[in-house]
Enzyme design. Structure first.
Site, PDB file in Angstrom:
ATOM      1  N   LYS A   1     -13.891 -45.544  -7.776  1.00 52.77           N
ATOM      2  CA  LYS A   1     -14.556 -46.614  -8.512  1.00 52.77           C
ATOM      3  C   LYS A   1     -14.842 -47.793  -7.584  1.00 52.77           C
ATOM      4  CE  LYS A   1     -13.977 -49.705 -12.422  1.00 52.77           C
ATOM      5  NZ  LYS A   1     -13.179 -50.142 -13.562  1.00 52.77           N
TER       6      LYS A   1
ATOM      7  N   ARG B   1      -8.724 -44.715 -15.117  1.00 55.96           N
ATOM      8  CA  ARG B   1      -8.058 -43.600 -15.798  1.00 55.96           C
ATOM      9  C   ARG B   1      -8.819 -43.130 -17.035  1.00 55.96           C
ATOM     10  NH1 ARG B   1      -5.318 -48.201 -15.540  1.00 55.96           N
ATOM     11  NH2 ARG B   1      -4.731 -49.356 -17.398  1.00 55.96           N
TER      12      ARG B   1
ATOM     13  N   HIS C   1      13.259 -23.068 -18.721  1.00 53.77           N
ATOM     14  CA  HIS C   1      14.244 -22.572 -17.753  1.00 53.77           C
ATOM     15  C   HIS C   1      14.601 -23.644 -16.737  1.00 53.77           C
ATOM     16  CE1 HIS C   1      13.867 -18.482 -19.342  1.00 53.77           C
ATOM     17  NE2 HIS C   1      12.624 -18.867 -19.600  1.00 53.77           N
TER      18      HIS C   1
HETATM   19  O1  F6P Z   1      -3.514 -46.816  -8.690  1.00 53.25           O
HETATM   20  C1  F6P Z   1      -4.352 -47.852  -8.979  1.00 53.25           C
HETATM   21  C2  F6P Z   1      -5.777 -47.432  -9.197  1.00 53.25           C
HETATM   22  O2  F6P Z   1      -6.532 -48.576  -9.216  1.00 53.25           O
HETATM   23  C3  F6P Z   1      -5.995 -46.614 -10.454  1.00 53.25           C
HETATM   24  O3  F6P Z   1      -6.066 -47.385 -11.589  1.00 53.25           O
HETATM   25  C4  F6P Z   1      -7.265 -45.919 -10.106  1.00 53.25           C
HETATM   26  O4  F6P Z   1      -7.522 -44.863 -10.979  1.00 53.25           O
HETATM   27  C5  F6P Z   1      -6.966 -45.481  -8.699  1.00 53.25           C
HETATM   28  O5  F6P Z   1      -6.254 -46.585  -8.155  1.00 53.25           O
HETATM   29  C6  F6P Z   1      -8.141 -45.124  -7.854  1.00 53.25           C
HETATM   30  O6  F6P Z   1      -9.049 -46.164  -7.745  1.00 53.25           O
HETATM   31  P1  F6P Z   1     -10.515 -45.951  -7.216  1.00 53.25           P
HETATM   32  O7  F6P Z   1     -11.234 -45.046  -8.152  1.00 53.25           O
HETATM   33  O8  F6P Z   1     -11.116 -47.319  -7.159  1.00 53.25           O
HETATM   34  O9  F6P Z   1     -10.441 -45.335  -5.841  1.00 53.25           O
END
Ligand code: F6P
Length: 544
Positions: free
Chosen positions: A202, A263, A379
């Site tokens: 992102k 997420r 298990h």
């Molecule tokens: O672990 C923190 C975080 O910001 C998550 O919320 C997110 O999904 C992940 O890192 C990856 O972030 P990006 O998609 O910006 O690489």
């Protein structure tokens, strides 16, 4: 104060009343119990009759949802209001699974035209990769390597395993860890000339992803030359400038928006590897499944609303009964990464200790989520579930049918799933244990010493979610169900389920330690343990 904190004394009174009634007796006393404490949405059936609840307690919980503004909170989210206040963002991943005729806007702007256009571009690219129209320098792509972490990995990686029977495109691989073992093991044996890398991030700044992407780029350049990079990389990100600087062209870049949390991004371009694997039509079925649950969440009354009911059971267990954990137990081998996926969804969303207002939360919030598929978990850690000192509410998931047509396997699988929830609920008391042992001819002294070890306390709560078969639509429904459940729990706790400040400190400190680890010189601005460990690791490295 929230409606939940206000209601805790009266909910505790319900708990004290119900603690005296074994669940076995509840079933014996009420032939309608299963019908009363079960509900459906789309293709999903939820049985929550094996929890320590009765009509009065359920009514009290539904009243909390009502007074806690669950409907208003839900409507604010769907209306595109900036409910992620600490990041000043709307939360509109539901728009990503919208169908023509739906309406989603934020800040007065209709966002669906862009959503549909991006989805169409992404799915067209997926189809072109599948057909070989988009190919590597050595021919059609045989392998797709998704590089991402957290939300840019867990959802697609979990779904690619879950939908294995529908995968009819190139092979899918997922690299997430900055540990070089991950990318090394993944690339071993792959033909660079027929491998496509998808860089999923992102922000396009995440350390792990950027490190892995740089290694992948070098791997491609070493084998195919600089000129091949354009053909062997694509990206999914909101940071279009950073993607361009990496060298990925615009027509290979698939965007999304800041109103999609990491997420919750599986439904966006981040789903590209899944779309390449199962094709556009099935990816659309996956989105449609999630949309079905969105509609249910919006339309169903609170008392029959699956995400709301699961959230109420969640707070009932966490806040009223003080159970610390939650075991997610899919009797579905292909959901073997579902618990890992839910760990991010639930724990990154609701693992918080302040309310939106900034005040400390007085009651427990998000549970510790863990799980493994049945029957494997039976298990391993089920011993603790049945006889340990902590009570861990369990969530069983099981399909009525499999894809394999291996009836004997599936019959055994289902029987085991149902037996586990039954065992947790009914337990086995001392009298039953002794009767059983006497029937084996054991002498009374031996019975007396062995019996305590064979007693199962029972009255351990679980819910069971049943679906017809793990199709793309059903998987979409399951994920959306859990997304909304997490959201409702966050609402009831009055916290912001959509930020994740808790992951920042470690990242910040790691950045400051890189130089020390690289040079092997213990930093003098860190505590004794951290500096000491830098030294130990440096000495071990020197020793080979
Ligand atoms: O672990 C923190 C975080 O910001 C998550 O919320 C997110 O999904 C992940 O890192 C990856 O972030 P990006 O998609 O910006 O690489």
């Amino acid at each position: 104060m929230t409606a939940l904190t206000d209601a805790l004394p009266s909910l505790s009174a319900h708990r004290n009343r119900l603690a005296a009634i074994p669940m076995r007796q509840m079933f014996a006393d009420d032939p309608e119990r299963f019908a009363t404490f079960s509900a459906t949405a789309g293709s999903l059936f939820l049985d929550y009759s094996k929890t320590r609840i009765d009509r009065a307690a359920l009514e009290a919980l539904v009243n909390v949802a009502d007074a806690g503004g669950v409907e208003a909170g839900r409507d604010a989210m769907f209306a595109g209001r900036e409910i992620n206040a600490t990041e000043r963002r709307a939360v509109l991943h539901k728009a990503l699974r919208a169908a023509p005729g739906d309406h989603f806007e934020t800040a007065g702007r209709d966002i669906l035209p862009e959503v549909f256009q991006t989805r169409e571009r992404m799915l067209a690219f997926a189809e072109r990769v599948r057909s070989g129209d988009v190919a590597g320098v050595g021919g059609p792509f045989t392998d797709i390597v998704n590089i991402g972490i957290g939300g840019s990995d867990l959802g697609p990686a979990m779904s690619a395993i879950a939908l294995r029977p529908y995968l009819d495109g190139p092979r899918l691989h997922f690299v997430s860890n900055v540990d070089g073992a991950d990318i090394t093991d993944t690339l071993a044996g792959l033909d660079a000339s027929r491998t496509l890398f998808l860089v999923a991030s992102k922000t396009f700044t995440t350390l792990e992803t950027m490190t892995n992407a740089a290694t992948a780029r070098r791997w491609v350049v070493e084998r195919l030359g600089e000129g091949a990079v354009g053909r062997h990389f694509a990206a999914m990100s909101t940071a279009l400038g950073a993607v361009a600087r990496f060298g990925i062209s615009e027509d290979r870049t698939f965007g999304f928006w800041d109103w999609v949390g990491g997420r919750y991004s599986l439904w966006s371009s981040i789903g590209l590897p899944v779309a390449i694997g199962i094709g556009a039509a099935r990816f659309n079925e996956f989105l449609a499944g999630a949309r079905l649950i969105d509609r249910h969440f919006q339309d169903a009354p609170l008392a029959r609303n699956l995400p709301v009911l699961m959230a109420l059971i969640g707070v009932w267990h966490r806040d009223v009964w003080a159970f610390p954990a939650l075991a997610v137990l899919p009797y579905e081998q292909r959901l073997r990464r579902f618990a890992a996926y839910l760990q991010q969804l639930d724990m990154e969303s609701n693992g918080k200790r302040v309310r939106l207002s900034g005040e400390l939360i007085s009651e427990p919030t998000g549970p510790i989520v863990f799980g493994e598929p049945g029957t494997n978990g039976q298990h391993a850690f089920y011993q603790l579930l049945h006889q340990g000192t902590e009570i861990v509410p369990c969530e069983f998931l099981v399909g009525a049918s499999d894809h394999e047509g291996l009836d004997e396997h599936h019959t055994q699988l289902v029987a085991n799933c149902l037996a586990q929830s039954e065992a947790l609920m009914r337990g086995k008391n001392r009298h039953e244990v002794e009767t059983e042992l006497r029937a084996t001819g054991m002498d009374p002294d031996a019975i007396a010493s062995l019996a305590p070890h064979k007693v199962f306390p029972g009255d351990r709560p679980s819910i069971t979610i049943v679906y017809p078969k793990l199709t793309p639509s059903v998987l979409g429904q399951l994920i959306a169900l859990y997304e909304h459940r997490v959201f409702v729990q966050g609402l009831l706790w009055g916290l912001n389920s959509f930020d994740q400040w808790g992951v920042e400190l470690g990242k910040q400190l790691a950045a400051g330690l890189v130089g020390a680890v690289r040079s092997g010189r213990p930093p003098d601005d860190r505590d004794g343990s951290t500096a000491g460990l830098v030294g130990v690791i440096a000495r071990m490295r020197e020793g080979g």
